[in-house]
Design a protein around this motif. Structure first.
Motif, short mmCIF file in Angstrom:
data_model
loop_
_atom_site.label_atom_id
_atom_site.label_comp_id
_atom_site.label_asym_id
_atom_site.label_seq_id
_atom_site.Cartn_x
_atom_site.Cartn_y
_atom_site.Cartn_z
N PRO A 59 -5.08 0.88 -3.03
CA PRO A 59 -4.17 0.92 -4.19
C PRO A 59 -4.89 0.89 -5.54
O PRO A 59 -4.25 1.08 -6.57
CB PRO A 59 -3.30 -0.34 -4.02
CG PRO A 59 -3.43 -0.72 -2.60
CD PRO A 59 -4.81 -0.29 -2.18
N VAL B 20 0.84 -1.20 0.00
CA VAL B 20 0.00 0.00 0.00
C VAL B 20 0.88 1.24 0.00
O VAL B 20 2.03 1.21 0.43
CB VAL B 20 -0.94 0.03 1.23
CG1 VAL B 20 -1.96 -1.10 1.15
CG2 VAL B 20 -0.16 -0.04 2.53
N PRO B 21 0.31 2.39 -0.47
CA PRO B 21 1.05 3.65 -0.38
C PRO B 21 1.28 4.04 1.08
O PRO B 21 0.49 3.69 1.96
CB PRO B 21 0.10 4.66 -1.06
CG PRO B 21 -0.82 3.83 -1.89
CD PRO B 21 -0.99 2.54 -1.15
N VAL C 115 -5.10 3.16 5.30
CA VAL C 115 -4.25 3.39 4.12
C VAL C 115 -5.13 3.62 2.89
O VAL C 115 -6.28 3.20 2.85
CB VAL C 115 -3.31 2.18 3.85
CG1 VAL C 115 -2.30 2.03 4.99
CG2 VAL C 115 -4.12 0.91 3.64
N PRO C 116 -4.56 4.30 1.85
CA PRO C 116 -5.29 4.45 0.59
C PRO C 116 -5.53 3.09 -0.05
O PRO C 116 -4.74 2.16 0.12
CB PRO C 116 -4.35 5.29 -0.28
CG PRO C 116 -3.42 5.96 0.68
CD PRO C 116 -3.25 4.99 1.82
N LEU D 269 -8.50 -6.26 -1.79
CA LEU D 269 -7.09 -6.05 -1.46
C LEU D 269 -6.44 -7.38 -1.14
O LEU D 269 -6.99 -8.19 -0.37
CB LEU D 269 -6.95 -5.12 -0.24
CG LEU D 269 -5.51 -4.77 0.16
CD1 LEU D 269 -4.90 -3.75 -0.83
CD2 LEU D 269 -5.46 -4.23 1.59
N TRP E 284 -0.07 4.71 -9.03
CA TRP E 284 0.02 5.87 -8.17
C TRP E 284 0.46 5.40 -6.80
O TRP E 284 -0.17 4.52 -6.21
CB TRP E 284 -1.33 6.57 -8.08
CG TRP E 284 -1.64 7.38 -9.28
CD1 TRP E 284 -2.42 6.99 -10.34
CD2 TRP E 284 -1.17 8.68 -9.59
NE1 TRP E 284 -2.46 7.99 -11.28
CE2 TRP E 284 -1.70 9.04 -10.85
CE3 TRP E 284 -0.34 9.61 -8.93
CZ2 TRP E 284 -1.44 10.26 -11.46
CZ3 TRP E 284 -0.09 10.83 -9.55
CH2 TRP E 284 -0.63 11.15 -10.78
N GLN F 197 -7.34 3.56 -10.97
CA GLN F 197 -6.09 3.66 -11.70
C GLN F 197 -6.20 2.85 -12.99
O GLN F 197 -6.95 1.87 -13.06
CB GLN F 197 -4.91 3.14 -10.86
CG GLN F 197 -4.62 3.98 -9.65
CD GLN F 197 -3.32 3.61 -8.96
OE1 GLN F 197 -2.36 3.17 -9.60
NE2 GLN F 197 -3.28 3.78 -7.65
N PRO G 291 0.82 6.52 3.83
CA PRO G 291 -0.09 7.66 3.99
C PRO G 291 0.63 8.98 4.28
O PRO G 291 -0.01 10.03 4.29
CB PRO G 291 -0.97 7.25 5.18
CG PRO G 291 -0.83 5.78 5.29
CD PRO G 291 0.56 5.46 4.81
#
Lengths: 385, 385
Positions: free
Chosen positions: B113, A110-111, B110-111, B60, A124, B42, A113
């Protein structure tokens, strides 16, 4: 010489793509404790941090997780949980420049945060800047400011609305009677049309160079060139050139869109000097390979050619492209010193047949954006003079 | 009437800020199985998905996780793991429009993905669009395209480089002798200067309206107005107006920056008709509150005022602001029908003293971006005519 090109392109594709991430290592134990918040952090966020060694320290609250890792530079660093459920981990020192990275929470990538997000490695996600001694040249300064323009346009070749980013120099709006040269500037594999402005800081580099009188004002067009996602239709699909041995055919759709849609749109919508003498193409990594193929296949269309970590042009390449050498004013080939594509040697070979070839090595950098920012900084000073 | 203003502003701040997320519920069991990939996914990503009921399904891969949740609309939906370590979960039906959301992996927020990222709720993170029947008006169409310009400028009031986004109508570059009116358009609490172009689709809304002849061409300036992060210096810090009871002083720094830096920069850099008759201000939620305060405190500066889910202006407000009514051409107040700020009643009151007041209710929407896109669509048609 061709072999060098293919090795360089293969290296580029390998580096920019997702790699196997099996290499799990402990958090770096030798970090100097002078960490500062990252330059690409979200507003108000302390983490991630970077220290003077270039080590990256990430932090994430994940009270119920059993494993959290910092995934950067091809390694996964084990993070450690404190009594509040906050995990912290530190990477080994990274090369100066810009690096894509992510966190891994119990197997989920995951990104982070803590950062703003960039498009690279096909998604992204998070990025972090390891400051370099010479980074001043791409900072936002109080000099006359150009614009980065988001522009949508109709693409006949794909029958869809596409969009690009266009850099207009600060003086553009003040000189309604003046026309400008144009650089078409392409991103690397698994990146997109925002890379050159967001990671590359194209606007800042050119504003600063123009303010110092080191570059003439010109327009830059940054579009999306990932061929696998460019779906040509009808007669345009039939225009796709046949791949040569060792080349990837799938990326050539961009050539059709560039010549059919992008250049005509730019020359209609903006005040452009629409001849080869005032038209340049450059790109990084995959974009450098596209630049090589497109400028050789259209040898009288672009006078200036730049390949940043994108392989080299050979004497045979140029001699096989009728009219290229008569049109060409510059072939610029660059590389980070931590890559190995022998750009200096290739430039020497081209000079011997009378090409204005320039090789440039970015000292201390690898296959990443600081190499390419420095390449643009050098290349821009040689254009349209 | 003032009480209504304060309730609306408090509601706005509460809705847009992080809320306690204790409400953990099972994944929605009644979903119709007609899910499609989200409009903000995305490139190449199948998840998240949305179905015809407006339910959101996220997925996820997190093989070692013990709990993964879909956190949207104030609830956390429990996701379920399959034999490959892939978690899937579905929300209850959501209101049409745009919603910020996130995933929660073993306690880490978290975002997702799968989506592109938006700035809202005080962070860059995931967002999802629940399609509405009338969404055509903000789609990218093959009509003459304006530009969204990213512009940096020096701010005297903060002694720093700031930046904003400027919408220029399609004809702007074709008419070097023509000057244009300007709308200053502000985001909500915990959002930023990109909200109106990214979530709001300002460029598409105006391109489409202008192409249909429903709006006159004008410039839109979208800047960052979160007062807590605007640090005035020197004499400018002393200009901060005193807060009135119930108002947040911290947000008034934006007023100083708007009047000191933004408007003068725009009127210098772009071809602008620099008078009140051709100057509008509007904002959503917190930005609507700022619009109310700034236009009342500078009663002869803006002729057009728009407050979208941002409270209302009262008869007493306007009668207390000398010159406001003589200058004003429009007070526009809007709200989603699922909010309750009584904008229609407020407009009726203002009409009785001769103000050209317009109330607008966005049917079926709540305190989110579809309400505000519709509000802009209505407001833009009333400007500068």
């Amino acid at each position: 010489m061709k072999r060098i090109v293919f090795i360089a392109l293969a290296l580029a594709a390998w580096t920019a793509s997702a790699q196997p991430r099996n290499n799990v290592v402990p958090s770096f134990a030798g970090a100097v404790e002078d960490f500062q918040p990252g330059l690409t952090n979200q507003i108000g966020r302390q983490y991630p941090m970077v220290n003077s060694q270039g080590a990256v320290r990430a932090q994430l609250r994940a009270p119920q997780a059993s494993s959290v890792q910092l995934d950067i530079g091809g390694r996964r660093y084990e993070m450690v949980k404190d009594e509040n459920g906050v995990w912290t981990g530190t990477s080994d020192p990274q090369d100066v420049g810009f690096h894509y990275y992510q966190l891994n929470v119990d197997g989920a990538s995951v990104p982070d945060p803590g950062t703003v997000y960039f498009y690279g490695a096909g998604r992204w996600g998070s990025g972090i800047e390891i400051p370099s001694a010479d980074m001043d040249f791409w900072q936002t300064k109080n000099v006359p400011q150009g614009s980065i323009v988001e522009k949508y346009y109709w693409s006949k070749a794909t029958e869809s609305m596409r969009h690009c980013y266009v850099y207009l120099p600060a003086e553009y709006d003040k000189n309604p009677g003046k026309k400008y040269p144009v650089l078409y500037l392409q991103h690397g594999n698994a990146e997109n049309e925002q890379g050159w402005s967001a990671q590359g800081h194209t606007g800042q580099i050119l504003d600063n160079l123009i303010a110092e009188g080191k570059a003439v004002p010109f327009i830059v067009v940054m579009d999306y060139g990932q061929g696998q996602n460019i779906h040509l239709v009808g007669e345009y699909a039939e225009q796709l050139p046949q791949p040569q041995p060792g080349q990837r055919a799938s990326n050539d759709g961009f050539q059709v869109v560039l010549l059919t849609d992008i250049i005509p749109m730019v020359e209609k919508e903006y005040r452009v000097i629409a001849d080869a003498r005032h038209r340049a193409m450059a790109g990084l990594s995959m974009g450098g390979g596209q630049t090589r193929r497109i400028t050789l296949a259209n040898p009288t269309t672009f006078a200036y050619v730049g390949m940043f970590s994108g392989g080299v042009m050979s004497v045979e390449d140029i001699q096989g492209a009728k009219g290229f050498q008569q049109t060409n004013k510059l072939v610029f080939m660059s590389s980070g010193s931590k890559e190995n594509p022998r750009v200096m040697e290739a430039a020497e070979s081209l000079k011997q047949i009378g090409v204005n070839a320039v090789g440039y090595i970015s000292e201390g950098t690898a296959h990443e954006w600081h190499t390419w920012r420095r390449s643009l900084y050098q290349f821009a000073q040689l254009l349209f003079k």
